[in-house]
Design a protein around this motif. Structure first.
Motif, PDB file in Angstrom:
ATOM      1  N   PRO A  71      64.545 106.039  23.314  1.00  0.00           N
ATOM      2  CA  PRO A  71      64.912 107.278  22.882  1.00  0.00           C
ATOM      3  C   PRO A  71      63.884 107.817  21.955  1.00  0.00           C
ATOM      4  N   PHE A  72      63.039 107.061  21.360  1.00  0.00           N
ATOM      5  CA  PHE A  72      61.919 107.411  20.390  1.00  0.00           C
ATOM      6  C   PHE A  72      60.439 107.410  20.910  1.00  0.00           C
ATOM      7  N   THR A  73      60.298 107.302  22.322  1.00  0.00           N
ATOM      8  CA  THR A  73      59.144 106.834  22.767  1.00  0.00           C
ATOM      9  C   THR A  73      58.663 108.343  23.257  1.00  0.00           C
ATOM     10  N   SER A  74      57.444 108.883  23.282  1.00  0.00           N
ATOM     11  CA  SER A  74      57.183 109.973  23.864  1.00  0.00           C
ATOM     12  C   SER A  74      56.309 109.703  25.227  1.00  0.00           C
ATOM     13  N   LYS A  75      55.196 108.768  24.888  1.00  0.00           N
ATOM     14  CA  LYS A  75      54.468 108.299  26.161  1.00  0.00           C
ATOM     15  C   LYS A  75      54.341 106.788  26.002  1.00  0.00           C
ATOM     16  N   TYR A  76      53.741 106.347  27.085  1.00  0.00           N
ATOM     17  CA  TYR A  76      53.603 104.786  27.113  1.00  0.00           C
ATOM     18  C   TYR A  76      51.728 104.818  27.586  1.00  0.00           C
ATOM     19  N   LEU A  77      51.096 104.042  26.779  1.00  0.00           N
ATOM     20  CA  LEU A  77      49.831 103.787  26.934  1.00  0.00           C
ATOM     21  C   LEU A  77      49.897 102.173  27.106  1.00  0.00           C
ATOM     22  N   CYS A  78      49.040 102.055  28.314  1.00  0.00           N
ATOM     23  CA  CYS A  78      48.787 100.336  28.620  1.00  0.00           C
ATOM     24  C   CYS A  78      47.429 100.037  28.739  1.00  0.00           C
ATOM     25  N   PHE A  79      46.972  98.939  28.442  1.00  0.00           N
ATOM     26  CA  PHE A  79      45.836  98.426  28.833  1.00  0.00           C
ATOM     27  C   PHE A  79      45.715  97.548  29.994  1.00  0.00           C
ATOM     28  N   PHE A  80      44.896  97.865  30.861  1.00  0.00           N
ATOM     29  CA  PHE A  80      44.794  96.899  32.199  1.00  0.00           C
ATOM     30  C   PHE A  80      46.409  97.551  32.750  1.00  0.00           C
ATOM     31  N   ALA A  81      46.292  97.214  34.180  1.00  0.00           N
ATOM     32  CA  ALA A  81      47.520  97.320  35.282  1.00  0.00           C
ATOM     33  C   ALA A  81      47.763  95.996  35.525  1.00  0.00           C
ATOM     34  N   GLY A  82      49.126  95.452  35.854  1.00  0.00           N
ATOM     35  CA  GLY A  82      49.531  94.145  36.035  1.00  0.00           C
ATOM     36  C   GLY A  82      51.007  94.031  35.910  1.00  0.00           C
ATOM     37  N   TYR A  83      51.314  92.787  35.656  1.00  0.00           N
ATOM     38  CA  TYR A  83      52.913  92.747  35.569  1.00  0.00           C
ATOM     39  C   TYR A  83      53.476  93.543  34.401  1.00  0.00           C
ATOM     40  N   HIS A  84      52.748  93.502  33.325  1.00  0.00           N
ATOM     41  CA  HIS A  84      53.209  94.169  32.144  1.00  0.00           C
ATOM     42  C   HIS A  84      53.328  95.556  32.111  1.00  0.00           C
ATOM     43  N   THR A  85      52.824  96.127  33.325  1.00  0.00           N
ATOM     44  CA  THR A  85      53.043  97.477  33.378  1.00  0.00           C
ATOM     45  C   THR A  85      53.911  98.157  34.510  1.00  0.00           C
ATOM     46  N   VAL A  86      54.549  97.090  35.110  1.00  0.00           N
ATOM     47  CA  VAL A  86      55.577  97.554  36.103  1.00  0.00           C
ATOM     48  C   VAL A  86      56.751  98.190  35.448  1.00  0.00           C
ATOM     49  N   LEU A  87      57.549  97.471  34.451  1.00  0.00           N
ATOM     50  CA  LEU A  87      58.520  98.233  33.711  1.00  0.00           C
ATOM     51  C   LEU A  87      58.362  99.408  33.103  1.00  0.00           C
ATOM     52  N   PRO A  88      57.221  99.647  32.404  1.00  0.00           N
ATOM     53  CA  PRO A  88      56.836 100.941  31.550  1.00  0.00           C
ATOM     54  C   PRO A  88      56.693 102.064  32.609  1.00  0.00           C
ATOM     55  N   VAL A  89      56.079 101.713  33.572  1.00  0.00           N
ATOM     56  CA  VAL A  89      55.898 102.601  34.861  1.00  0.00           C
ATOM     57  C   VAL A  89      57.321 103.230  35.370  1.00  0.00           C
ATOM     58  N   PHE A  90      58.192 102.172  35.724  1.00  0.00           N
ATOM     59  CA  PHE A  90      59.675 102.462  36.230  1.00  0.00           C
ATOM     60  C   PHE A  90      60.130 103.388  35.345  1.00  0.00           C
ATOM     61  N   ILE A  91      60.564 102.878  33.975  1.00  0.00           N
ATOM     62  CA  ILE A  91      61.292 103.730  32.974  1.00  0.00           C
ATOM     63  C   ILE A  91      60.490 104.874  32.751  1.00  0.00           C
ATOM     64  N   GLY A  92      59.323 104.783  32.649  1.00  0.00           N
ATOM     65  CA  GLY A  92      58.542 106.014  32.233  1.00  0.00           C
ATOM     66  C   GLY A  92      59.052 107.309  33.503  1.00  0.00           C
TER      67      GLY A  92
END
Length: 340
Positions: A54-75
């Motif tokens: 609710p408080f997040t406007s954007k997601y900024l991720c360094f590298f793609a991999g396992y750690h970006t799957v959920l942020p991309v899905f939720i985004g």
């Protein structure tokens, strides 16, 4: 609020956070590089993202991999922008040395899903977008996102790394003659040592026993060569001190996107010697030396002829090249523009 998500903490990730924090509220979430802990971290990350959503406007991720799957899905689910900074291993495939996200089935799937479904990709170099690899003839020539994910449609914008020219400086002291330095973490693992070209550095040390070699970054790495000084991870001031007294910086990597340490060393007056991979040749330009192929005979010839070169003009030119082309302010302005 921007959530900055990374697999592990690194100096260049911390630099980005410091760069953006005066303009945006940043919360940094680390994932894990330990495959055995992945299930636990997926659960932890899911609840972190859900609570902070609710408080997040954007997601900024360094590298793609396992750690970006959920942020991309939720985004995608909540229609929030997800930006991935592509850094190297997520755009390269070198099975010979067991390097790159595309060598493992599930890591490849996570990487491809993330890049295809995020809002914007920010590679740190053009070579990570699409490039022809010629350094080692036994590795695939077609590298970069557009070769490895041919149907990729996500918008791509290259933003080079930038460096603090007030901190990384040449203090103009007399350099120790024929002193070579390189920074490489994780090289106690064989494939990581190969990626960073440490095999070539050690071969140089054997062949040129009167020259000194310093390797910074891994307390577990060992060698019995008397002219190789192994130093554990240091803070930036300590690294700068070593750069300022070293004559050459070695970046003999098998693969690189945009090596930060190379540019920082150049700002401190180290003459660069680099492999012809990634953005290394573009960073060095005419201010140093390029090894065109992974061939120790070529490297031996290059090192043998250094005594014949007029090196002082190169020392002066290295810092100026980074100041002119890879300035901290330039990267900061472009990142802020993208995130607004």
């Amino acid at each position: 609020m921007i959530l900055y998500i990374s697999p592990i903490p690194t100096a260049f990730i911390q630099r980005d956070i410091e760069m953006l924090s005066p303009t945006f509220k940043i919360i940094h979430l680390n994932f894990t590089a330990n495959p055995y802990l992945l299930p636990v971290y997926f659960i932890i990350q899911f609840f972190q993202l859900l609570i902070l959503s609710p408080f997040t406007s954007k997601y900024l991720c360094f590298f793609a991999g396992y750690h970006t799957v959920l942020p991309v899905f939720i985004g995608k689910l909540f229609r929030k922008k997800v930006i991935i900074e592509c850094g190297g291993t997520d755009a390269m495939h070198f099975p010979k040395i067991d390097y790159g996200n595309y060598r493992k089935k599930w890591l490849k799937k996570a990487t491809v899903y993330s890049f295809k479904n995020c809002s914007l990709i920010l590679p740190v170099s053009n070579s990570l977008v699409k490039s022809t690899y010629t350094y080692d003839k036994d590795s695939p020539k077609n590298q970069g996102l557009l070769h490895l994910i041919p149907d990729l449609k996500t918008k791509i914008q290259v933003i080079y790394n930038g460096f603090d020219i007030e901190f990384w400086t040449d203090d103009h002291r007399e350099k120790s003659p024929f002193s070579f330095v390189t920074v490489a973490t994780g090289i106690s693992k064989k494939n990581r040592a190969l990626v960073k070209g440490i095999d070539l550095v050690l071969e140089m040390a054997k062949t040129f026993p009167n020259y000194s070699f310093t390797i910074i970054g891994d307390r577990e790495f060992k060698t019995t060569l008397p002219n190789v000084n192994l130093i554990p991870p240091l803070n930036q001031k300590e690294i700068r001190e070593i750069y300022q007294q070293s004559q050459f910086y070695l970046q003999l990597s098998y693969s690189e996107g945009f090596p930060n340490a190379l540019a920082e060393a150049m700002l401190c007056g180290c003459i660069p010697i680099g492999s012809n991979v990634g953005e290394i040749a573009k960073i060095i330009g005419e201010t140093g030396f390029i090894l065109p192929h992974k061939d120790f005979a070529l490297l031996h010839n290059l090192i043998s002829t250094l005594k014949e070169k007029d090196l002082e003009p190169l020392r002066k030119a290295t810092a100026q090249r980074i100041k002119n082309n890879f300035n901290y302010r330039l990267r900061k302005d472009k990142l802020i523009e993208v995130l607004k």
